[in-house]
Motif scaffolding. Structure first.
Motif, PDB file in Angstrom:
ATOM      1  N   PRO A   1       0.680  -1.161  -0.040  1.00 33.00           N
ATOM      2  CA  PRO A   1       0.002  -0.089  -0.214  1.00 33.00           C
ATOM      3  C   PRO A   1       0.852   1.191   0.047  1.00 33.00           C
ATOM      4  O   PRO A   1       1.950   1.134   0.460  1.00 33.00           O
ATOM      5  N   ASP A   2       0.491   2.185  -0.529  1.00 30.98           N
ATOM      6  CA  ASP A   2       1.148   3.537  -0.571  1.00 30.98           C
ATOM      7  C   ASP A   2       0.207   4.607   0.216  1.00 30.98           C
ATOM      8  O   ASP A   2      -0.779   4.236   1.001  1.00 30.98           O
ATOM      9  N   LEU A   3       0.536   5.884   0.485  1.00 34.14           N
ATOM     10  CA  LEU A   3      -0.295   6.801   1.352  1.00 34.14           C
ATOM     11  C   LEU A   3      -1.686   6.871   0.916  1.00 34.14           C
ATOM     12  O   LEU A   3      -2.580   6.837   1.638  1.00 34.14           O
ATOM     13  N   VAL A   4      -2.357   6.888  -0.333  1.00 28.11           N
ATOM     14  CA  VAL A   4      -3.601   6.980  -0.670  1.00 28.11           C
ATOM     15  C   VAL A   4      -4.291   5.652  -0.439  1.00 28.11           C
ATOM     16  O   VAL A   4      -5.502   5.758   0.165  1.00 28.11           O
ATOM     17  N   THR A   5      -3.773   4.473  -0.409  1.00 25.13           N
ATOM     18  CA  THR A   5      -4.195   3.337  -0.092  1.00 25.13           C
ATOM     19  C   THR A   5      -4.492   3.304   1.451  1.00 25.13           C
ATOM     20  O   THR A   5      -5.650   2.761   1.861  1.00 25.13           O
TER      21      THR A   5
ATOM     22  N   SER B   1       5.496   1.093   8.101  1.00 21.55           N
ATOM     23  CA  SER B   1       5.984   1.588   6.790  1.00 21.55           C
ATOM     24  C   SER B   1       6.452   2.768   6.871  1.00 21.55           C
ATOM     25  O   SER B   1       6.965   3.451   5.962  1.00 21.55           O
ATOM     26  N   GLY B   2       6.482   3.659   7.958  1.00 17.96           N
ATOM     27  CA  GLY B   2       6.996   4.835   8.044  1.00 17.96           C
ATOM     28  C   GLY B   2       6.077   6.146   7.651  1.00 17.96           C
ATOM     29  O   GLY B   2       6.609   7.157   7.744  1.00 17.96           O
ATOM     30  N   TRP B   3       4.826   5.995   7.391  1.00 14.55           N
ATOM     31  CA  TRP B   3       4.002   6.881   7.052  1.00 14.55           C
ATOM     32  C   TRP B   3       3.238   7.891   8.333  1.00 14.55           C
ATOM     33  O   TRP B   3       2.657   8.790   8.088  1.00 14.55           O
ATOM     34  N   GLU B   4       3.597   7.270   9.568  1.00 10.50           N
ATOM     35  CA  GLU B   4       2.998   7.748  10.630  1.00 10.50           C
ATOM     36  C   GLU B   4       3.204   9.448  10.823  1.00 10.50           C
ATOM     37  O   GLU B   4       2.437  10.155  11.260  1.00 10.50           O
ATOM     38  N   SER B   5       4.284   9.846  10.376  1.00 16.55           N
ATOM     39  CA  SER B   5       4.788  11.117  10.531  1.00 16.55           C
ATOM     40  C   SER B   5       4.136  12.187   9.598  1.00 16.55           C
ATOM     41  O   SER B   5       4.244  13.313   9.733  1.00 16.55           O
TER      42      SER B   5
END
Length: 908
Positions: A702-706, A733-737
């Motif tokens: 998954p990416d950010l949009v997903t 995945s490191g997207w939390e920030s």
């Protein structure tokens, strides 16, 4: 037998012989007197023994009487040789030294009678000075040279001497060999100033210098000199003139000279064919070649090379094969240069098998043969074969040059063979090839293969970086998505005073589009205008793209409307810009205009139009666009298919979205995300989460949009546990920030009933913005925590930009908490204090606030005083309050308004 014995045996009974003997006896006596004079005073005789130009020349010559003597004459007295042995060396040389003394004096008295060969001798034994008429020669470093000569030469001005035509020719030829073309032209001008007339060979050399230096004006002056001396009819000079005018871009003059030639040999024809080929007029070159054949001339290797290059430029395979047959008939196939051109021709025409056949049939290969074959594989899209051929070349002991390295690096780039590229890079270093020559190819290779660090390292180690080097590095950063670094490198390029070219501006404007740097794009636009590059179609197209990507469609439209020629890229950029900026109708209008102008749309065009349809909820138009996509053959394009899924989902036709999605042969993360977001938008959160899990089971990351789509799905169905599980994946995945993810998590936890976790996520966010504050405020409003909402609003006022959504959440909180006075105060303060325009959502919140408090009359008055036309939700809020407080009169009025706006609303 000696001379005396010979005389005694002569038959003296003949009268004529007696007379002859008497004469010779007298001469012998005279000869003895001459030798006696010589030995008495050798200083009165010239000593020519050491500088005779002919074997029969006398050895000694009297300075006044001009009497001559030969050392080896048979008539000499026998005592002469013995006497000569007793003469001192100084006495013997005196006459020779005196001759040299006189010659040097003559040289300095009138240097114009002597040619000066000091600076152009190709042979060290060649004389330094030579008399123009008498051909007498002088050497500076000879033993017989007087001591005062060197001092006298040093004192004389260099322009006192006149060089011979041979001297000038030698110097001009040497300058050509050393590639000092401008110096050769300067020497020719100096030669004319000194009044020395050049011969044909010199004029040919000077024309070659004009050709290599592309000096048209100098070439015209040489041409005038040729006409003045009647050399224009010379076939070799005429061929050089044709080549010079062709190289300087004056093909018309070259053609005129060719047509005026009284006699045209195969060299002239070949030169003219080559001129048309190199000027990009392949058809004219082939026509001239046929005309040459019609006149019965047999083509040479140069003619074949030129016409084969013309076939390559035109991709004329059949004509190339016909000429190949002629090459075989004339026996030129063994010529390695012709063979290389055949390989190139077949490769450029797309027949790589024929190219291989020619290569395999060659008896002799050179480095160009291998390089041409490697380039042929690259041109035909066979990068792996090119690398294999490169290895075979090395196995056969052929050393690659920089052109070969460039070819094989392009092959690595074409197939993204990073490791092979690194191996070849190591070979380049070992070969001693200068990195400046192939540095640009290495940068391009590493950038396109995703190793931007290696590209940067190559760039930083280049001692000399031209504009191509900078462009390649800037373009590499853009392709790697690092637009900020590309812009920083452009600034560094300007600091180092490297003049940008159109390619630079295109790359930098693409970087502005990547990072949405509008101000930087405007500054570059001003620079483009300053350099008079604003007429360049590619730069204008990039400006449209940059302004559109930055959301400044008005500026993009101004540039687009002034484009003299609009290609599909500029149309697509403008359409996509309108669609992304919320001007869907304008995007569709522009798409129709594009079709009227018969510009064929590409993938980007269809992506822009589908985005416009999605924003306008224009389902029927979207379906017609879908049909055009199928007609144009883009239905299998992953990006277009993802946009189709998104368009159908946003237009409410989830079934058609699902049908397109299921028909996709290859689904990337974009298409999965589009389908998940589509299910969420249509209120099918369960299916969205089901698809999310299915996507992961198929190995798609998954990416950010997903993640945003999946979290919104959890929020829509209050799936707290699944939301927590997705939160865990987001953290891994490191997207939390990311602020957008953080705000979405706050909203998800709030809507799932866990305001504590929402507050926890909010507090962990490194930088809170209006979206995250609004999410937290909306959570408090949903849970009826009015006081906490007011406290949060005060924090927003202290350092964050608020918007209309902020007040919707605040007023909703007041409504749920029954804070009538506070809600009324903030509603009345929106425009005068916070500069927020009142919308229907705000009015609806106030109607709900007054309705919940039982102030139905005040609620109705707010509706009546609204600056906007009230919609169904506003009247429905009032009707709901009337039902709660059983106010039939106001309820009836509200119901009438709803039925007028929405007659089929059964809930009314």
């Amino acid at each position: 037998m000696n001379k005396d014995e010979l005389w005694r045996k002569l038959p003296l009974n003949k009268p004529w012989l007696k007379t002859k003997v008497a004469t010779l006896s007298g001469q012998s006596s005279h000869l003895e007197d001459l030798w006696a004079q010589f030995f008495r005073d050798p200083s009165q005789w010239w000593d020519n023994r050491f500088n005779k130009r002919a074997v029969n020349a006398p050895d000694f010559k009297h300075k006044e009487t001009k009497e001559v003597l030969w050392v080896n004459s048979w008539s000499n007295p026998p005592w002469v040789r013995e006497k000569l042995a007793t003469v001192s060396a100084d006495q013997a040389k005196y006459g020779q030294e005196h001759i040299k003394e006189v010659l040097w004096r003559q040289l300095f008295l009138d240097p114009s009678n002597w040619w000066d060969h000091r600076f152009d001798k190709t042979n060290p034994n060649f004389p330094d000075f030579k008399h123009k008429k008498m051909q007498q020669a002088l050497w500076i470093d000879r033993q017989s040279t007087p001591k005062w000569v060197k001092a006298e030469l040093a004192a004389m001005a260099p322009n006192s001497w006149q060089r011979s035509p041979f001297s000038w020719h030698a110097m001009i030829t040497r300058s050509l060999k050393e590639k000092e073309y401008v110096k050769a032209l300067e020497l020719f001008q100096q030669m004319q100033v000194e009044g020395v007339n050049p011969n044909k060979s010199t004029l040919i050399q000077v024309l070659k210098a004009c050709t290599m230096a592309e000096k048209l004006e100098d070439g015209k002056r040489v041409h005038a000199h040729i006409i003045a001396h009647g050399y224009e009819s010379d076939v070799f000079i005429a061929s050089c003139l044709i080549d010079m005018y062709r190289k300087c871009g004056q093909l018309h003059d070259a053609s005129r000279i060719f047509n005026d030639m009284p006699l045209r040999d195969v060299v002239a024809w070949s030169t003219m064919i080559q001129a048309y080929t190199k000027s990009g007029q392949g058809e004219r070159a082939l026509e001239l070649y046929r005309q040459m054949e019609g006149e019965g001339l047999k083509p040479d290797s140069l003619a074949f090379v030129s016409v084969l290059n013309a076939c390559a430029s035109l991709a004329s395979l059949e004509e190339g094969r016909r000429i190949h047959r002629q090459v075989i008939k004339t026996g030129c196939e063994s010529n390695v240069v012709v063979g290389n051109c055949l390989i190139n021709m077949y490769a450029k025409c797309g027949s790589i098998d024929d190219a291989e056949a020619v290569f395999n049939g060659m008896s002799v290969y050179d480095g160009v043969s291998w390089t041409t074959m490697i380039l042929g594989y690259v041109h035909c899209g066979k990068g792996s074969k090119a690398i294999e051929k490169f290895r075979q070349m090395q196995q056969e002991g052929m050393e690659p040059d920089h052109v070969t390295f460039v070819a094989v690096l392009n092959a690595c780039t074409s197939i993204m063979a990073l490791e092979d590229g690194r191996y070849i890079h190591a070979q380049v270093i070992r070969s001693g090839c200068k990195p400046e020559i192939i540095g640009n190819c290495l940068i391009d290779l590493y950038a396109k293969c995703g190793s931007i660090e290696d590209a940067c390292q190559v760039f930083s180690h280049m001692a000399v970086r031209d504009v191509v080097s900078w462009n390649t590095m800037i373009g590499g950063y853009v392709k790697s998505g690092e637009g900020g670094k590309a812009l920083a490198l452009f600034q560094q390029m300007q600091w180092e005073q490297i003049e940008p070219d159109p390619t630079t501006f295109v790359c930098v404007l693409n970087a502005c589009a990547t990072v949405k740097a509008f101000e930087e794009a405007r500054r570059i636009h001003a620079h483009v205008v300053e350099m008079n590059c604003d007429t360049n179609v590619f730069i204008r197209g990039s400006l449209v793209h940059a302004y559109s990507k930055c959301g400044f469609v008005q500026e993009a439209w101004e540039v687009f409307s002034k484009l003299p020629v609009r290609d599909v890229i500029s149309w697509s950029s403008m359409i996509l810009g309108f669609a992304k900026s919320g001007y869907g109708e304008k995007a569709l209008e522009l798409f129709q205009q594009m079709q009227r102008e018969e510009v064929v749309p590409d993938q980007v065009t269809f992506i822009g139009v589908l985005n416009a349809c999605a924003s306008l909820d224009a389902l029927e138009v979207g379906r017609s666009i879908h049909e055009q996509i199928i007609q144009c053959g883009y239905q299998a394009d992953a990006a277009v298919e993802s946009c189709l899924v998104d368009m159908y989902a946003k237009c409410g036709s989830i079934e058609e979205a699902c049908r397109v999605f299921n028909a996709m042969s290859t689904r990337d993360v974009v298409s999965w995300s589009a389908m998940i977001v589509g299910y969420v938008k249509c209120g099918q959160g369960e299916k969205a989460l089901e698809l999310f899990h299915r996507m992961q089971s198929q190995g798609v990351q998954p990416d950010l949009v997903t993640y945003l789509g999946a979290l919104n799905a959890c929020a829509s169905i209050a799936a707290l546990e699944q939301g927590r599980h997705i939160h865990s994946q987001v953290s891994q995945s490191g997207w939390e920030s990311d602020n957008v993810i953080g705000s979405c998590l706050v909203d998800m936890y709030a809507k799932c009933g866990s305001i504590v976790e929402a507050q926890y996520v909010f507090d962990k966010m490194q930088k809170s913005d209006a979206i995250s504050w609004n999410a937290l405020l909306g959570g408090y409003a949903m849970h009826g925590l009015g006081r906490e909402a007011l406290h949060t609003f005060e924090k927003i006022c202290q350092g964050c930009q608020m918007d209309g959504v902020t007040f919707v959440s605040l007023l909703s909180s007041c409504s749920h908490a029954g804070l009538l006075d506070e809600g009324q105060y903030y509603f009345e303060s929106m425009n005068p204090i916070y500069s927020i325009l009142t919308t229907l959502e705000h009015c609806c919140c106030m109607v709900d606030l007054f309705g919940r408090s039982g102030a139905l009359t005040e609620a109705e008055n707010i509706i009546k005083c609204m600056p906007l036309q009230p919609n169904v939700p506003v009247w429905m809020a009032l009707l709901s309050a009337c039902r709660t407080y059983k106010n039939l009169e106001i309820g009836e009025r509200a119901a009438k308004q709803i039925l007028q706006l929405d007659p089929e609303n059964s809930s009314t």
